[in-house]
Design an enzyme around this catalytic site. Structure first.
Site, short mmCIF file in Angstrom:
data_model
loop_
_atom_site.label_atom_id
_atom_site.label_comp_id
_atom_site.label_asym_id
_atom_site.label_seq_id
_atom_site.Cartn_x
_atom_site.Cartn_y
_atom_site.Cartn_z
N ASP A 46 -98.96 66.87 -39.90
CA ASP A 46 -99.07 65.42 -40.06
C ASP A 46 -97.71 64.85 -40.49
O ASP A 46 -97.26 65.09 -41.61
CB ASP A 46 -100.12 65.09 -41.13
CG ASP A 46 -100.35 63.60 -41.26
OD1 ASP A 46 -101.21 63.06 -40.54
OD2 ASP A 46 -99.64 62.96 -42.07
N TYR A 51 -91.37 59.05 -42.28
CA TYR A 51 -90.97 60.23 -43.07
C TYR A 51 -89.58 60.73 -42.69
O TYR A 51 -88.98 61.52 -43.42
CB TYR A 51 -91.97 61.39 -42.92
CG TYR A 51 -93.40 61.07 -43.30
CD1 TYR A 51 -93.74 59.90 -43.97
CD2 TYR A 51 -94.43 61.94 -42.98
CE1 TYR A 51 -95.06 59.61 -44.31
CE2 TYR A 51 -95.75 61.67 -43.31
CZ TYR A 51 -96.06 60.50 -43.96
OH TYR A 51 -97.37 60.23 -44.28
N LYS A 76 -97.13 58.50 -36.88
CA LYS A 76 -97.64 57.17 -37.24
C LYS A 76 -96.57 56.11 -37.03
O LYS A 76 -95.38 56.37 -37.24
CB LYS A 76 -98.06 57.15 -38.72
CG LYS A 76 -98.80 58.38 -39.18
CD LYS A 76 -99.30 58.29 -40.61
CE LYS A 76 -99.80 59.64 -41.09
NZ LYS A 76 -98.78 60.53 -41.63
N HIS A 109 -99.81 53.07 -39.31
CA HIS A 109 -99.66 53.66 -40.65
C HIS A 109 -100.32 52.81 -41.75
O HIS A 109 -100.97 53.33 -42.64
CB HIS A 109 -98.17 53.86 -40.93
CG HIS A 109 -97.85 54.96 -41.88
ND1 HIS A 109 -96.71 55.72 -41.79
CD2 HIS A 109 -98.52 55.44 -42.97
CE1 HIS A 109 -96.68 56.61 -42.77
NE2 HIS A 109 -97.77 56.46 -43.50
N VAL A 235 -93.44 72.21 -50.42
CA VAL A 235 -92.21 72.86 -49.93
C VAL A 235 -92.10 74.27 -50.51
O VAL A 235 -91.10 74.96 -50.29
CB VAL A 235 -90.94 72.06 -50.33
CG1 VAL A 235 -90.85 70.77 -49.53
CG2 VAL A 235 -90.87 71.80 -51.83
#
Ligand SMILES: NC(=O)c1ccc[n+]([C@@H]2O[C@H](COP(=O)([O-])OP(=O)(O)OC[C@H]3O[C@@H](n4cnc5c(N)ncnc54)[C@H](OP(=O)(O)O)[C@@H]3O)[C@@H](O)[C@H]2O)c1
Length: 278
Positions: A46, A51, A76, A109, A235
């Site tokens: 996603d 981003y 998005k 979004h 992460v």
């Protein structure tokens, strides 16, 4: 690991119920994080134009050796691209950045009721074009309240396949989830861990202790058993592997209920009724 369940969307397309979110992963860290996720068995990523890491998501998928068709990719539309011509260009730019000729799912979004004259229908019609062309296999929305969804129902042709909204134990979203269930719109729960805020909650810690699982695994399992689609972000390689390791145990109905009762209507992100995208 046992297999990740699929959810069939209202247009017949299938989405893995569990995936990997890449919000706030720096572009320089994205190839490594997505590669770790794909190696751990994630098959659903996603991302979003906003981003800034679509190109790196595409690079990690290309390097993985998996066929494009084996990975479900969502992106998005940016908040600054709702005008129809801007939305068409932004969609083209997404495909180019991802290095693919289709996305599995493309979302508006944010509804941005205070911008663009509140004209979400005109923006949605651009997504309908991409869907009819086969360049977006499914289309949906994010952060839409029932009133925004009713507006689309009244003015456009295709019912969104999903609504991606903030959901976690402190924000259970009963009203929006019930509306979506009634209209065959699948719910995707963003910030499923409440960005980590719910993990020190004693009720969750106690269930985790009994289950021999971590608090994050218990919360992700709660989402899965409620039927929502989730894609936690991390992460940290060990956490990426920990988060997908939730398909070998089950919460009791009482555990699910006890976690749901933690709701305090507490958001970690903006309120969709007020947010203007800036
Ligand atoms: N549509 C929207 O408006 C919207 C908004 C927000 C998010 N999203 C989507 O939803 C995805 C997930 O949401 P999110 O990234 O906001 O939050 P989240 O997944 O609820 O939480 C991420 C945070 O939890 C930590 N974490 C992850 N796994 C953990 C574990 N096993 N134990 C302890 N801590 C853990 C991560 O730390 P480390 O990374 O340091 O490991 C990170 O700080 C996003 O990546 C994005 O794809 C969509």
């Amino acid at each position: 690991m046992t297999s990740i369940p699929d959810i069939t969307l209202n247009n017949g397309q299938v989405i893995p119920q569990f995936g990997f979110g890449v919000f706030l992963i720096e572009p320089k860290d994205t190839v490594a994080a997505v590669s770790t996720a794909l190696q751990a068995g994630y098959r659903h990523i996603d991302t979003a134009e906003m981003y800034g890491n679509e190109a790196e998501v595409g690079e990690a998928i290309a390097k993985s050796g998996l066929d494009r068709g084996e990975v479900f990719v969502t992106s998005k539309l940016s908040n600054d691209a709702h005008e129809p011509d801007d939305a068409r260009q932004a969609f083209d730019a997404t495909l180019k950045a991802l290095g693919t000729d289709y996305v599995d799912l493309f979302l508006i979004h944010w509804p941005l009721p205070a911008r663009y004259g509140g004209d979400i229908a005109a923006t949605w019609q651009v997504l309908e074009e991409a869907y009819r062309e086969g360049r977006a296999r499914s289309i949906g929305v994010s952060n839409f309240q029932p009133r925004h969804l009713r507006r689309l129902h009244g003015e456009t042709q295709i019912i969104p396949a999903v609504n991606q909204i903030e959901v976690h134990p402190y924000l259970t979203q009963d009203e929006v989830r019930a509306f979506c269930a009634e209209h065959q719109i699948a719910v995707e729960a963003w910030s499923p861990l409440g960005k980590g805020t719910v993990l020190s909650e004693p009720v969750i810690q106690s269930i985790a202790g009994r289950a021999g699982k971590t608090p994050a695994q218990v919360v992700l399992r709660w989402h899965i058993q409620r039927g929502d689609i989730v894609f936690p972000k991390s992460v940290t390689p060990d956490r990426i592997r920990e988060n997908i390791d939730i398909f070998d145990f089950e919460l009791s109905a009482t555990d699910v209920e006890d976690i749901t009762l933690l709701n305090k209507n507490q958001r970690t992100g903006p309120d969709p009724d007020k947010f203007d995208g800036r």
